[in-house]
Design a protein around this motif. Structure first.
Motif, PDB file in Angstrom:
ATOM      1  N   ASP A 143       0.834  -1.212   0.000  1.00 60.40           N
ATOM      2  CA  ASP A 143       0.000   0.000   0.000  1.00 60.40           C
ATOM      3  C   ASP A 143       0.863   1.255   0.000  1.00 60.40           C
ATOM      4  OD1 ASP A 143      -2.074  -1.777   0.250  1.00 60.40           O
ATOM      5  OD2 ASP A 143      -2.444  -1.348   2.372  1.00 60.40           O
ATOM      6  N   LYS A 144       1.824   1.282   0.914  1.00 69.33           N
ATOM      7  CA  LYS A 144       2.668   2.463   1.047  1.00 69.33           C
ATOM      8  C   LYS A 144       3.587   2.636  -0.162  1.00 69.33           C
ATOM      9  CE  LYS A 144       2.246   2.391   6.027  1.00 69.33           C
ATOM     10  NZ  LYS A 144       0.901   1.885   5.887  1.00 69.33           N
ATOM     11  N   ALA A 145       4.029   1.524  -0.740  1.00 68.12           N
ATOM     12  CA  ALA A 145       4.866   1.608  -1.944  1.00 68.12           C
ATOM     13  C   ALA A 145       4.076   2.226  -3.097  1.00 68.12           C
ATOM     14  CB  ALA A 145       5.389   0.228  -2.332  1.00 68.12           C
ATOM     15  N   LEU A 146       2.826   1.811  -3.252  1.00 63.53           N
ATOM     16  CA  LEU A 146       2.008   2.323  -4.354  1.00 63.53           C
ATOM     17  C   LEU A 146       1.683   3.800  -4.169  1.00 63.53           C
ATOM     18  CD1 LEU A 146       0.426   1.752  -6.968  1.00 63.53           C
ATOM     19  CD2 LEU A 146      -1.541   1.153  -5.521  1.00 63.53           C
ATOM     20  N   THR A 147       1.089   4.166  -3.039  1.00 57.87           N
ATOM     21  CA  THR A 147       0.711   5.566  -2.851  1.00 57.87           C
ATOM     22  C   THR A 147       1.942   6.454  -2.706  1.00 57.87           C
ATOM     23  OG1 THR A 147       0.377   5.212  -0.482  1.00 57.87           O
ATOM     24  CG2 THR A 147      -1.574   5.114  -1.881  1.00 57.87           C
ATOM     25  N   GLY A 148       2.967   5.967  -2.028  1.00 55.77           N
ATOM     26  CA  GLY A 148       4.193   6.755  -1.882  1.00 55.77           C
ATOM     27  C   GLY A 148       4.843   7.053  -3.220  1.00 55.77           C
ATOM     28  N   THR A 149       4.940   6.043  -4.072  1.00 54.58           N
ATOM     29  CA  THR A 149       5.508   6.233  -5.407  1.00 54.58           C
ATOM     30  C   THR A 149       4.686   7.242  -6.200  1.00 54.58           C
ATOM     31  OG1 THR A 149       6.419   3.997  -5.437  1.00 54.58           O
ATOM     32  CG2 THR A 149       6.100   5.056  -7.578  1.00 54.58           C
TER      33      THR A 149
END
Length: 190
Positions: free
Chosen positions: A82-88
């Protein structure tokens, strides 16, 4: 006599969706970078990949809970994905000057802070995602998708309003996690 503990295989549909989301993050990033936020067809492709990856976020948790497929791998990999997707997405939108860096910084600081808080209270209990956290996620996804899609000028103006709502809910739910963590620690000490 003890009841038998059901052993859940790591290879299951819920975890497969989580891994798919992780795999889609670099695909999304490459499409976004190639688009330079100017090529409409690549922006649409990036938005579709982001949307599919986001849908796996909702589906994997539902499948895991409904079919009893919750695993330690899923508990760790799901929030990372989740954090990888939104962070990216947020970093790339700021990189291309579509989104102010302070918004990206605030959202990423909240996500890191909540993750650290969850580890801080882990021995006292598990802090499940709140209803506000789920609303925050939906608003962030909607705002990011709105920024990615090449809307005409009039409709593109909706994106900042969606992001403003996401930022407010992000900040409020971040504070809520702090208060819940403190309450959890106090209750287990008593």
């Amino acid at each position: 006599m003890k009841a038998a503990v059901k052993r859940v295989p790591v290879r299951n549909p819920a975890n497969a969706l989580t891994v798919l989301r992780l795999v889609l993050v670099p695909v999304f990033a490459v499409l976004t970078v190639m688009s330079e936020m100017t090529d409409s067809s690549l922006r649409i492709a990036a938005c579709v990949v982001f949307g599919v990856a986001s849908l796996t976020d909702f589906a994997d948790g539902w499948i895991a809970r409904t079919w009893g497929l919750v695993t330690a791998f899923g508990k760790v990999a799901d929030p990372i994905a989740d954090k990888a997707l939104t962070g990216t997405a947020l970093v790339l939108l700021s990189w291309f000057a579509v989104l102010p860096w302070w918004v990206t910084g605030l959202v990423l600081a909240r996500e890191l802070g909540v993750t650290l808080i969850r580890f801080w209270v882990l021995r006292h209990g598990v802090m499940a995602a709140s209803r506000g956290g789920k609303i925050k996620t939906m608003l962030q996804i909607a705002a990011i998708a709105w920024y990615l899609w090449p809307f005409p000028a009039g409709l593109a103006g909706v994106g900042p309003w969606l992001m403003a709502a996401a930022v407010v809910v992000t900040a409020v739910t971040g504070l809520d996690y702090v208060f819940r963590a403190l309450a959890l620690r106090r209750s287990t000490r008593a």
